[in-house]
Every structure is written in C-alpha cells, then in structure tokens.
Write an enzyme that holds these catalytic residues in place. Structure first.
Site, PDB file in Angstrom:
ATOM      1  N   HIS A 124       0.834  -1.215   0.000  1.00 39.68           N
ATOM      2  CA  HIS A 124       0.000   0.000   0.000  1.00 39.68           C
ATOM      3  C   HIS A 124       0.870   1.267   0.000  1.00 39.68           C
ATOM      4  CE1 HIS A 124      -4.296  -0.555   0.037  1.00 39.68           C
ATOM      5  NE2 HIS A 124      -4.480   0.633   0.574  1.00 39.68           N
ATOM      6  N   ASN A 145      -4.257   2.595  -4.637  1.00 36.51           N
ATOM      7  CA  ASN A 145      -3.517   1.329  -4.544  1.00 36.51           C
ATOM      8  C   ASN A 145      -4.262   0.171  -5.201  1.00 36.51           C
ATOM      9  OD1 ASN A 145      -1.134   2.028  -2.616  1.00 36.51           O
ATOM     10  ND2 ASN A 145      -2.918   2.880  -1.592  1.00 36.51           N
ATOM     11  N   GLY A 146      -5.579   0.094  -4.986  1.00 43.52           N
ATOM     12  CA  GLY A 146      -6.359  -1.002  -5.548  1.00 43.52           C
ATOM     13  C   GLY A 146      -6.373  -0.981  -7.063  1.00 43.52           C
ATOM     14  N   ARG A 147      -6.582   0.201  -7.638  1.00 42.02           N
ATOM     15  CA  ARG A 147      -6.606   0.306  -9.098  1.00 42.02           C
ATOM     16  C   ARG A 147      -5.219   0.087  -9.699  1.00 42.02           C
ATOM     17  NH1 ARG A 147      -9.245   5.824  -8.419  1.00 42.02           N
ATOM     18  NH2 ARG A 147      -8.616   5.253  -6.314  1.00 42.02           N
ATOM     19  N   THR A 148      -4.172   0.566  -9.020  1.00 43.35           N
ATOM     20  CA  THR A 148      -2.805   0.316  -9.492  1.00 43.35           C
ATOM     21  C   THR A 148      -2.493  -1.182  -9.427  1.00 43.35           C
ATOM     22  OG1 THR A 148      -2.129   2.497  -8.669  1.00 43.35           O
ATOM     23  CG2 THR A 148      -0.382   0.939  -9.205  1.00 43.35           C
ATOM     24  N   HIS A 149      -2.950  -1.828  -8.381  1.00 44.84           N
ATOM     25  CA  HIS A 149      -2.790  -3.279  -8.235  1.00 44.84           C
ATOM     26  C   HIS A 149      -3.400  -4.020  -9.419  1.00 44.84           C
ATOM     27  CE1 HIS A 149      -4.224  -7.243  -6.921  1.00 44.84           C
ATOM     28  NE2 HIS A 149      -5.439  -6.767  -6.730  1.00 44.84           N
TER      29      HIS A 149
END
Length: 524
Positions: free
Chosen positions: A334, A340-344
């Site tokens: 993170h 972070n979620g969308r980059t993940h």
C-alpha cells in the site's frame, strides 16, 4: 486415539511462546508405526509422523524437521530467529558445517536478520539450492553465497520476498496459457460466416478497455469523472509499454487518482483501509486492513521491483503468476495514500503484457472481481486477516482518525505466501474469459447484425436506429406491445414481423454457437 506431540514449526512456536498465524497444515508426532497419517483437526489439518521418527526436543533439530516437512516459511523463520539464542545455531552448525540442512539454516538466519553468526566461511563442499524447485517457484540462476555455499534462488530479496508453492493445484495451472485460450474463444466465435464487419475486433478491444477502467473504479466504490476514466483507459492501453520502476508506478498512480491526490513519492504516514460506521450520534471506523509502517515502504517497494526484475529474466514462473505476485505485493505494501487497488489491478495487465507481447486485447478481470467481491475479499484476507489479529494500533479520533501502530509486524508484509492468490487469479481469468470477454463480443456482434438487418429494410435516422436495436436485443428479438407504436413510426407491420423473426433466429443461432445467453446481457 493417536497421541499427538507437536514437532517442527508448531514445537518452535510453542517453545518460544510466539504469536504467529496458525498454519493450515501442522506436524505432530503420533504413536503409530509407519507412514504419515492425516488427521482433520477442526478447520485445519494435522500430519502425524510415525513414532519411529524420533525428533530431539531441541530448537535446531526441530528447525531441520520443520524445513524438511513444512518447507521454508519465511515469516515464521524470521520471528523464530529473532527470538532464539544465536549460540545454539553456532554450536550445532559448527558440528556439521557442510550438511545441507545446517547450511540452509545458517544462510536463512544471516539473510533474514542481516546478522552474522560467529562461524568461519566454508571452503569446501558443493553448492546447494536454498529453495527446492520441486516444491517452490524459484529463480533459475540464483545468487551464490560463498560463505555458506548456498545458492539463493528465492524470488525476492531481504526487503521483500514472496513465495509460491508448487501445490498440486498450482502445478496444474502452469501449462495453461490464459491469453491463448481467451484469444481462441474470441476468434472461434468471430469466424462465423456472415457475422463480422471490418471493425468489430477493434470495437471489442476498445470497449473491453473502457469496461476495465470503469469497473476497476467501481470496486473502490468510486464514480470518477469522464476525464479520469479517459486517463485510466489510456493508461491501460499503454500497459506493457514501459519498464516498471518507482517513477513509472508514481506516474500510473497519478493517472488514476483525482488531481488533488497526485503525489511525487511513496506515502510517509501510516495508512489503513476502512469505512466509517454511524450508530446514532456515535461514529466509528471499521478497519479492514492496515498497511506496513511508512518507514518500511521505500525498502519493501524496492524489494518488490527487484523481485519483478528477477522474474523478468530468471524464473520458471509463468507470466500470469509473475503478474499476480507483483500486483498483490503492491496492494499489501500500500505505497500510496490513494489508488492502490486500481494500481494493483493495472499491474496484473501490465506485467502480463511485459512478459508476453502477443496481447492485442484485455481480459476484463475487474468486472468479474466486482461481480464476485466476496471471493476477492476472501483471498485478500489470506494475508490481512491473520495480520489484523496480531496488530496493535489506535485511532486518534481528534486527529482525523489517524492511525498509530504500536507493534511492527513488517515481516508479515515482507514475506507473503501468494499460493492462494495465484489460484484465485487463474480462476478470475477463466471466469472473465467465459463470461465477460465472450459476452461483450457476442453483444457487439448481435448489435451489428440486427442493425444491418434494419438498415437493409428501412431508412431510419442513426440515433433512432441504435435505440431500436437495443429494444430488440433487450426483448429477445421481439418488440413489446408497450413500445410497438414507437417502432411502427419507422417500420411497417410486415417489415417489423420479418425483422423480429430474423432477429430471434439470429439470437438463437449466436447463443447456440457461443454458449452465451444473449437475452440476459446488460445493454452497454
């Protein structure tokens, strides 16, 4: 009834009074004579060793047994090594310094803790691998440690080192070419005579990128404006075009988030994922996940990038597994305050394309994740749930609910086991191909075929033409009584009857050929 005496990691955890996540499979000494017996124990499994395999009740012997039967569990070993007296290791290793077990334990202690045991360098003996490639994915050409004569073939570095075990389920996935399967399904359908116009494939590809941009934001319960969606869409289309680096990740994050959330570096404060709950006049935060302390983020992210670089050129790990390791590594570290979620999820596509340049289209995994959010939460909880159970933290209600972490569990973030995550992503890709990808292709083909049918039999303005096509698809090829008057403005009864009959037959044929129930598709 079998007598069960803990051995291996279970013995060590008990011996040192450690608080660590329970292993799904634990080893015990049984009172039977031959073979390893399996016993269901609540929601976990215990393996019972025969009583002839007597194990000395000493930390070193238990370490050897743990590694032999339970493998190298870096999180657990880090805490054990941090707790135990190094003199125990020095004494035992010096007695048999060239044995494989002794050298592996010696290397792991010095590598994980960055501390040197009081032992002379080895000068004889052949090199041995740290991880056994029969049971783990490894680097093919690891780094040789001359001091211990161990080849460090771990996927990562001391700062960040994920593991993926070659379980029966995971080994079965190794030969699956997800992209080839998806491409084959799409092409097989698109090659049906008479269905395809010149730009159908390009339109499918464009729409799949748009859908992935939109649904990735919806997972985060966000409704970004059109400009942000366009930015994310373009970012996805550029996946696989750049070398992965700190600056690349920051650039990607800045394309994804709102302008006021753009950054120039990784986060410098503690972070958590949660939601505000109201109980009358009382307000509280429900915490789902807490990131590692900010002081560790720079090092962990460099470790993640080092892992990625190693896997790019030196691994037996398939591309999709590589993408899984890197993308989930980022979501647990993170590194950003937002995005972070969308980059993940972007990284799943990016690394997949970096490893395999054949990709001409995107598999819309975010739509599948969104429709099956409980499965996504379940796999995230493989790491986050045991972590949250051990984490000691406070929220400062007077300071915007900022979080203060009292115990540093950095090793739980540094050394994740991503075996379950790999299984999950392969399942998501399979479902996305079967349902999301092919559904979008079928919908566009159906739309074009019915539109062409209308154009051949009536002169209808373009804006009304598209609307009529949607009405027909939405009602299974027929016009409902409620909308009949509207349609008859453009078609007479005889032409309408003919169009309806052909539309129904067309949709039946397409459904039979594709396996997709066109009548249940959402209009886009």
């Amino acid at each position: 009834m079998n007598k069960m005496i803990p051995v291996g990691y279970t013995w060590l955890i008990k011996h040192y009074s450690l608080t660590l996540p329970k292993m799904s499979v634990e080893y015990y000494q049984g009172n039977h004579h031959s073979g390893i017996k399996t016993v269901e124990f609540g929601d976990s499994v215990r393996k019972l060793l025969p009583n002839r395999l007597k194990v000395e009740e000493s930390p070193f012997e238990q370490l050897k047994l743990a590694i032999k039967y339970q493998g190298i569990r870096l999180q657990t070993l880090y805490v054990i090594f941090e707790t135990m007296d190094p003199g125990i290791l020095e004494d035992k290793i010096s007695q048999t310094p060239t044995s494989k077990n002794a050298r592996v334990i010696w290397f792991l202690y010095e590598w994980l803790l960055d501390k040197r045991l009081d032992l002379p360098d080895l000068t004889i003996g052949s090199y041995v691998d740290l991880f056994d490639s029969r049971y783990y994915f490894t680097r093919l050409n690891g780094t040789r440690c001359r001091r211990t004569r161990v080849v460090n073939n771990a996927l990562g570095s001391r700062e960040f080192c994920p593991t993926v075990r070659k379980t029966k389920d995971v080994k079965a996935l190794c030969d699956i070419d997800v992209y080839e399967l998806a491409y084959g399904k799409m092409q097989a359908f698109l090659e049906v005579d008479g269905l395809i116009n010149a730009n159908i494939v390009d339109r499918c590809i464009n729409y799949l990128y748009t859908k992935e941009s939109k649904t990735s934001s919806e997972i985060e319960r966000e409704r970004p404006d059109k400009q942000r969606l366009r930015r994310f869409n373009q970012t996805l289309k550029n996946a696989g075009m750049y070398h992965l680096s700190k600056q690349t990740l920051i650039h990607i994050q800045n394309q994804i988030v709102a302008d006021n959330s753009k950054v120039e570096d990784y986060r410098t404060e503690e972070i958590y994922v949660g939601e505000t709950k109201r109980f009358g006049s009382f307000m509280d935060e429900e915490i789902h996940f807490v990131g590692p302390k900010a002081v560790h983020v720079e090092g962990m992210m460099q470790g993640l990038l080092d892992t990625h670089n190693a896997l790019m050129s030196d691994s037996d790990m398939p591309p999709l597994m590589h993408a899984t390791v890197v993308s989930f590594g980022l979501v647990y570290i993170h590194p950003f305050d937002d995005g972070n979620g969308r980059t993940h999820r972007y990284l799943l596509h990016d690394v997949f394309k970096l490893r395999d340049k054949r990709h001409e289209f995107i598999i819309p995994i975010s739509a599948t994740i969104l429709k099956n959010s409980k499965d996504y939460d379940t796999v995230l909880n493989v790491i986050s749930h045991p972590l949250m159970l051990q984490l000691d933290y406070d929220l400062d209600e007077d300071n915007e609910f900022r979080i203060k972490i009292h115990n540093d569990l950095h090793y739980l973030y540094r050394y994740p086991d991503f075996t379950e995550h790999v299984k999950y992503i392969y399942d998501v890709m399979d479902r996305s191909t079967k349902f999301e990808l092919l559904s979008e292709v079928v919908y566009l083909v159906t739309f074009d075929a019915i539109k062409r049918l209308l154009n051949e039999n009536a002169d209808i303005p373009e804006n009304h033409l598209n609307n009529l096509v949607n009405i027909l698809i939405n009602n299974g090829g027929r016009i409902s009584q409620k909308k009949r008057d509207y349609v008859l403005k453009y078609l007479d009864n005889q032409v309408l009857q003919m169009v309806e009959d052909k539309a129904v037959n067309l949709m039946d044929d397409l459904e039979k050929h594709s396996g997709v129930d066109i009548r249940t598709l959402e209009l886009n």
